[in-house]
Write an enzyme that holds these catalytic residues in place. Structure first.
Site, PDB file in Angstrom:
ATOM      1  N   THR A   1     -26.162  -8.540  13.825  1.00 51.90           N
ATOM      2  CA  THR A   1     -27.110  -8.396  12.719  1.00 51.90           C
ATOM      3  C   THR A   1     -26.374  -7.975  11.458  1.00 51.90           C
ATOM      4  O   THR A   1     -25.552  -7.059  11.494  1.00 51.90           O
ATOM      5  CB  THR A   1     -28.178  -7.337  13.085  1.00 51.90           C
ATOM      6  OG1 THR A   1     -28.811  -7.772  14.295  1.00 51.90           O
ATOM      7  CG2 THR A   1     -29.214  -7.173  11.991  1.00 51.90           C
TER       8      THR A   1
ATOM      9  N   ASN B   1       0.791  -1.232   0.000  1.00 52.64           N
ATOM     10  CA  ASN B   1       0.000   0.000   0.000  1.00 52.64           C
ATOM     11  C   ASN B   1       0.827   1.287   0.000  1.00 52.64           C
ATOM     12  O   ASN B   1       0.294   2.354  -0.272  1.00 52.64           O
ATOM     13  CB  ASN B   1      -0.973   0.004   1.193  1.00 52.64           C
ATOM     14  CG  ASN B   1      -0.293  -0.344   2.494  1.00 52.64           C
ATOM     15  OD1 ASN B   1       0.548  -1.236   2.550  1.00 52.64           O
ATOM     16  ND2 ASN B   1      -0.627   0.356   3.545  1.00 52.64           N
TER      17      ASN B   1
ATOM     18  N   CYS C   1      -2.988   4.733   7.582  1.00 47.69           N
ATOM     19  CA  CYS C   1      -3.187   4.129   8.906  1.00 47.69           C
ATOM     20  C   CYS C   1      -2.015   4.406   9.838  1.00 47.69           C
ATOM     21  O   CYS C   1      -2.134   4.268  11.046  1.00 47.69           O
ATOM     22  CB  CYS C   1      -3.419   2.628   8.777  1.00 47.69           C
ATOM     23  SG  CYS C   1      -2.059   1.797   8.008  1.00 47.69           S
TER      24      CYS C   1
ATOM     25  N   GLN D   1      -5.227  -3.664  -2.070  1.00 46.40           N
ATOM     26  CA  GLN D   1      -4.692  -2.711  -3.047  1.00 46.40           C
ATOM     27  C   GLN D   1      -4.535  -3.316  -4.446  1.00 46.40           C
ATOM     28  O   GLN D   1      -4.030  -2.652  -5.347  1.00 46.40           O
ATOM     29  CB  GLN D   1      -3.345  -2.144  -2.572  1.00 46.40           C
ATOM     30  CG  GLN D   1      -3.409  -1.407  -1.237  1.00 46.40           C
ATOM     31  CD  GLN D   1      -4.206  -0.093  -1.289  1.00 46.40           C
ATOM     32  OE1 GLN D   1      -4.591   0.389  -2.364  1.00 46.40           O
ATOM     33  NE2 GLN D   1      -4.455   0.493  -0.133  1.00 46.40           N
TER      34      GLN D   1
ATOM     35  N   SER E   1     -11.684  -4.838   0.354  1.00 44.38           N
ATOM     36  CA  SER E   1     -12.403  -3.761   1.051  1.00 44.38           C
ATOM     37  C   SER E   1     -13.202  -2.937   0.044  1.00 44.38           C
ATOM     38  O   SER E   1     -12.684  -2.571  -1.012  1.00 44.38           O
ATOM     39  CB  SER E   1     -11.376  -2.866   1.760  1.00 44.38           C
ATOM     40  OG  SER E   1     -12.032  -1.887   2.523  1.00 44.38           O
TER      41      SER E   1
ATOM     42  N   HIS F   1     -14.487   0.197   0.305  1.00 39.46           N
ATOM     43  CA  HIS F   1     -14.259   1.647   0.174  1.00 39.46           C
ATOM     44  C   HIS F   1     -13.006   1.999  -0.637  1.00 39.46           C
ATOM     45  O   HIS F   1     -12.772   3.155  -0.971  1.00 39.46           O
ATOM     46  CB  HIS F   1     -14.252   2.341   1.545  1.00 39.46           C
ATOM     47  CG  HIS F   1     -13.026   2.130   2.370  1.00 39.46           C
ATOM     48  ND1 HIS F   1     -11.983   3.016   2.396  1.00 39.46           N
ATOM     49  CD2 HIS F   1     -12.680   1.139   3.224  1.00 39.46           C
ATOM     50  CE1 HIS F   1     -11.061   2.576   3.236  1.00 39.46           C
ATOM     51  NE2 HIS F   1     -11.452   1.441   3.739  1.00 39.46           N
TER      52      HIS F   1
HETATM   53  N1  PLP Z   1      -4.806  -3.804   3.878  1.00 34.64           N
HETATM   54  C1  PLP Z   1      -4.227  -2.887   3.106  1.00 34.64           C
HETATM   55  C2  PLP Z   1      -3.114  -3.293   2.186  1.00 34.64           C
HETATM   56  C3  PLP Z   1      -4.650  -1.554   3.140  1.00 34.64           C
HETATM   57  O1  PLP Z   1      -4.055  -0.646   2.356  1.00 34.64           O
HETATM   58  C4  PLP Z   1      -5.704  -1.203   4.022  1.00 34.64           C
HETATM   59  C5  PLP Z   1      -6.147   0.187   4.136  1.00 34.64           C
HETATM   60  O2  PLP Z   1      -5.458   1.125   3.825  1.00 34.64           O
HETATM   61  C6  PLP Z   1      -6.289  -2.208   4.806  1.00 34.64           C
HETATM   62  C7  PLP Z   1      -5.813  -3.496   4.708  1.00 34.64           C
HETATM   63  C8  PLP Z   1      -7.408  -1.905   5.748  1.00 34.64           C
HETATM   64  O3  PLP Z   1      -8.589  -1.567   5.073  1.00 34.64           O
HETATM   65  P1  PLP Z   1      -9.880  -1.108   5.854  1.00 34.64           P
HETATM   66  O4  PLP Z   1      -9.821   0.372   5.925  1.00 34.64           O
HETATM   67  O5  PLP Z   1     -11.057  -1.563   5.035  1.00 34.64           O
HETATM   68  O6  PLP Z   1      -9.856  -1.747   7.188  1.00 34.64           O
END
Ligand code: PLP
Length: 376
Positions: A234, A149, A320, A178, A196, A198
């Protein structure tokens, strides 16, 4: 505004939002309720699961809906380790995984699991040889991300899979957050994979874990019968139902999106190198959706803020870990200089970005460099 932070999150597709809003209004029944409204939610939820399974070339029972990729990763790693500890206690991962993987591994150490972090090479990947050299008879799980990422390096997961499965007790989990809908993901050969919503123009609070039927997991969220007893609570039926549409549209646009983003990436790669003391940290063969660069005279934070003032959104490190001020551990693991690691920014593109935006970004960088006293 120019949004070059699509690896952090993406805008929601209007078509997805429309369906979601309608579902929220009309399809509010609990899919576990036995009355007509509940049955309707259940029917649509299972249809979504079946459609997703078809798109991923797996069985419907192999799709587990979750609330985010962090949850999927935690369930895959902790859930698998706890359900399979009678087979062995050794687990392999890489030293540059997303925090949800790295922290799950750290958590498992408390239960006596032995976690080995494989080192990436200078191209940002774990080589199949490295995996081979560290596999043991008691290795029960290998968890390695498909695309990094921060720099966009692509791990050779097909080659790694062969090595992992040469040990019959070992499962292979791949974080595909990614990579999914950007490059092909070989779901059919993976035991578990994380996606994911989003990150692909879907909803926040929506994700899935693909888990093959033969894989046993212990649930992390205790509760009822939902998601085959693997995730109590739920169901978020409206979000899970629109995930099928989100995935279908993302996959339909994969090829065109890749070509489009590649042009933007190549334009910036070429132009940014005309600014003195600039480094491209992403390997040449990285996914074009992510471009990691350093301007040696401006630290990450200063550059990010200066771009922000010009209406350009980028990240310094992955989002993150954006609140920790130290250098990028991914770049240091790739053997980049300390300076590159403290002066990097990550650009991440998508189908909505344009070449014009790429040119504006270069112009903005030149202005910022000038403002900071270096003549071009
Ligand atoms: N794994 C990777 C490689 C990511 O880049 C991210 C988020 O940036 C995640 C996991 C976590 O995603 P989520 O925001 O849906 O928890």
């Amino acid at each position: 505004m120019i949004y070059f932070d699509n690896s952090s999150t993406t805008s929601v597709r209007p078509e997805v939002l429309d369906v979601y809003t309608k579902l929220l209004k009309d399809t509010y029944g609990n899919p576990d309720s036995l009355h007509a409204l509940g049955r309707r939610s259940h029917q649509l939820l299972e249809k979504s699961r079946a459609n997703i399974a078809q798109l991923l070339h797996v069985n419907p029972s192999e799709i587990i809906f979750t609330g985010c990729a962090s949850e999927s990763n935690s369930l895959a790693i902790i859930g698998y380790a706890l359900a399979n500890e009678h087979r062995g206690h050794h687990i392999l991962t890489s030293n540059v995984e997303h925090a949800s993987v790295a922290h799950s591994m750290e958590f498992l150490k408390r239960f006596g699991f032995e976690i080995e972090e494989l080192k990436i090479n200078e191209q940002g990947i774990v080589t199949p040889e490295t995996v081979k050299n560290h596999m043991r008879k008691d290795t029960i799980l290998v968890s390695i991300m498909h695309v990094n990422n921060e720099v966009g390096s692509i791990n050779p997961i097909k080659e790694i899979e062969k090595i992992v499965h040469s040990n019959p007790i070992c499962a292979f989990h791949v974080d595909c957050v990614q990579s999914f809908s950007k490059i092909d993901v070989p779901f059919e050969i993976l035991d578990m994979a994380t996606i994911s919503a989003h990150k692909i123009h879907g909803l926040k609070g929506s994700a899935l874990l693909m888990k093959k039927n033969k894989i046993q997991l212990v649930p992390l969220i205790q509760g009822g019968q939902q998601e085959q007893g693997l995730r109590g609570g739920t169901e978020n039926a409206p979000a899970n139902i629109v995930l099928a549409k989100t995935i279908r549209l993302a996959l339909e646009e994969q090829e065109a999106g890749y070509k489009h983003v590649k042009e933007i990436n190549e334009c910036i790669r070429k132009e940014i190198m005309k600014i003195p003391n600039t480094q491209i940290n992403s390997p040449d063969d990285a996914i074009p959706y992510i471009l990691n660069i350093s301007l040696d005279m401006i630290t990450s934070e200063v550059l990010l803020n200066a771009l922000d003032q010009k209406g350009i959104c980028v990240s310094a490190k992955s989002t993150c870990s954006s609140h920790s001020s130290n250098a990028s551990s991914v770049l240091l693991a790739m053997n980049k200089s300390q300076k590159s690691a403290t002066h990097m920014i990550r650009l991440s593109f998508d189908k909505n970005n344009t070449l014009e935006e790429a040119k504006q970004f270069i112009k903005a960088c030149k202005e910022i460099v000038k403002e900071y006293g270096l003549s071009l």
